[in-house]
Design a protein around this motif. Structure first.
Motif, short mmCIF file in Angstrom:
data_model
loop_
_atom_site.label_atom_id
_atom_site.label_comp_id
_atom_site.label_asym_id
_atom_site.label_seq_id
_atom_site.Cartn_x
_atom_site.Cartn_y
_atom_site.Cartn_z
N LYS A 187 0.88 -1.38 -0.25
CA LYS A 187 -0.11 0.36 0.29
C LYS A 187 0.75 1.24 0.10
O LYS A 187 2.05 1.36 0.43
N LEU A 188 0.20 2.09 -0.37
CA LEU A 188 1.30 3.64 -0.43
C LEU A 188 -0.43 4.71 -0.16
O LEU A 188 -1.26 4.98 -1.10
N THR A 189 0.27 5.59 0.98
CA THR A 189 -0.06 7.06 0.63
C THR A 189 -0.67 8.17 0.54
O THR A 189 0.85 8.53 0.55
N ILE A 190 -0.61 8.46 0.08
CA ILE A 190 -0.75 10.21 -0.93
C ILE A 190 -2.17 10.75 -1.09
O ILE A 190 -3.17 10.83 -1.19
N HIS A 242 0.01 13.62 -4.52
CA HIS A 242 0.67 15.04 -4.96
C HIS A 242 1.69 14.71 -3.28
O HIS A 242 1.32 15.07 -2.54
N PRO A 243 2.58 14.14 -3.03
CA PRO A 243 3.82 13.60 -2.26
C PRO A 243 3.55 15.36 -1.63
O PRO A 243 4.24 15.24 -0.34
N GLU A 280 2.23 9.45 2.87
CA GLU A 280 3.92 8.99 2.63
C GLU A 280 4.21 9.64 1.50
O GLU A 280 5.39 9.86 1.19
N GLY A 281 4.38 11.21 1.77
CA GLY A 281 4.76 12.40 0.81
C GLY A 281 6.98 12.41 0.91
O GLY A 281 7.05 12.25 0.30
N VAL A 282 6.56 12.30 1.91
CA VAL A 282 8.30 12.84 2.24
C VAL A 282 9.20 10.95 1.39
O VAL A 282 10.43 10.99 0.69
#
Length: 294
Positions: A187-190, A242-243, A280-282
């Motif tokens: 998973k990835l949150t953004i 959009h990170p 998790e933008g960074v």
């Protein structure tokens, strides 16, 4: 949307400095093609998109340094300086061919405009992005939201309004095999602020992840199709999200779009809840830097 005032050819430059040894490699150069100006409430607190992306890259650089030191690296030999330069694509102002040939990456930002429109500056940007691999075959191409869509058009796909509607605020992507290779995990949150989407992949691109509302939430193209995917084997990487955004930035965008009746009050209220969640933008910025060897 109001057209931003004309800008100088080179709008801004920022240097993001890591601790360097005396014989550090040459600076990395990232050229940003600005496709919009933030809404006034964001501009007054977070600055231009040059400033917003520079902040993301600085935070990602710090994370890279921390990770390297945790793995036993010498803190005085963590990598080169980053030079971030921005150009006003809305007014069709681009870096010189000589500067592109010196660049390590070119990044296309988001925009409130729709990437499928035949507006002269948008069609010019599509053509310019399509020319980048010829101008500098080794430079990476990063596309963010509108930039992701511009890349899709430049390399053979299309962009259209998503019949499933808006995605605003932090959303969780289900990563593809390629997404898991680059970002780790499933998973990835953004942060998201989009209604348009890319309905199909351009030739030689792979999808990075999806949500229920958007099948293609990012794309990647290899340098060498015969080798496994890895950060060093990435030629182009894009994200629909959009990170660079924070909860504060997205909250201000929601306020502006609700006030302008771009989105309904009900959608704005729902989106504010998503915008408050952790992203998790960074970490995503760190992955972008890893394609440059940082």
């Amino acid at each position: 949307m109001a057209t931003p005032a004309p800008l100088a050819a080179l709008q801004e430059t920022r240097r993001v400095t890591l601790s360097l040894p005396p014989t550090a490699p040459k600076p990395l150069v990232i050229l940003i093609l600005l496709a919009d100006t933030p809404v006034p409430s964001v501009l007054s607190t977070s600055g231009t998109y040059h400033s917003i992306f520079s902040t993301l890259l600085a935070r990602a650089s710090a994370l890279a340094s921390t990770q390297a030191q945790a793995n036993g690296a010498d803190p005085l030999a963590l990598g080169p300086e980053l030079v971030v330069e921005s150009y006003d694509a809305v007014h069709q102002v681009y870096p010189t061919e000589e500067r592109v040939k010196e660049a390590d990456a070119v990044l296309i930002t988001g925009s409130a405009s729709s990437a499928y429109l035949p507006t002269p500056w948008i069609t010019s940007l599509v053509s310019y992005v399509a020319s980048l691999p010829t101008l500098n075959p080794t430079a990476k191409i990063f596309g963010i939201c509108f930039g992701h869509q511009i890349v899709a058009r430049a390399f053979g796909s299309t962009v259209e309004v998503n019949e499933k509607g808006w995605e605003i605020g932090v959303r969780t992507l289900d990563l593809s095999e390629e997404g898991r290779v680059l970002f780790g995990g499933d998973k990835l949150t953004i942060h998201q602020v989009h209604r348009d989407h890319v309905p199909s992949l351009p030739p030689s691109f792979a999808c990075l992840g999806s949500t229920k509302a958007c099948d293609i939430h990012g794309m990647v193209k290899k340098v060498d199709e015969n080798l496994p995917l890895s950060p060093s084997n990435v030629s182009i990487i894009t994200l629909q999200g959009h990170p660079e955004f924070t909860s504060d930035i997205v909250g201000k965008i929601i306020d502006a779009r609700e006030k302008g009746r771009v989105i309904s009050h009900e959608l704005a209220e729902e989106s504010r809840k998503f915008a408050a969640e952790t992203d998790e933008g960074v970490r995503i910025g760190r992955v972008l830097l890893s394609t440059l060897g940082v």
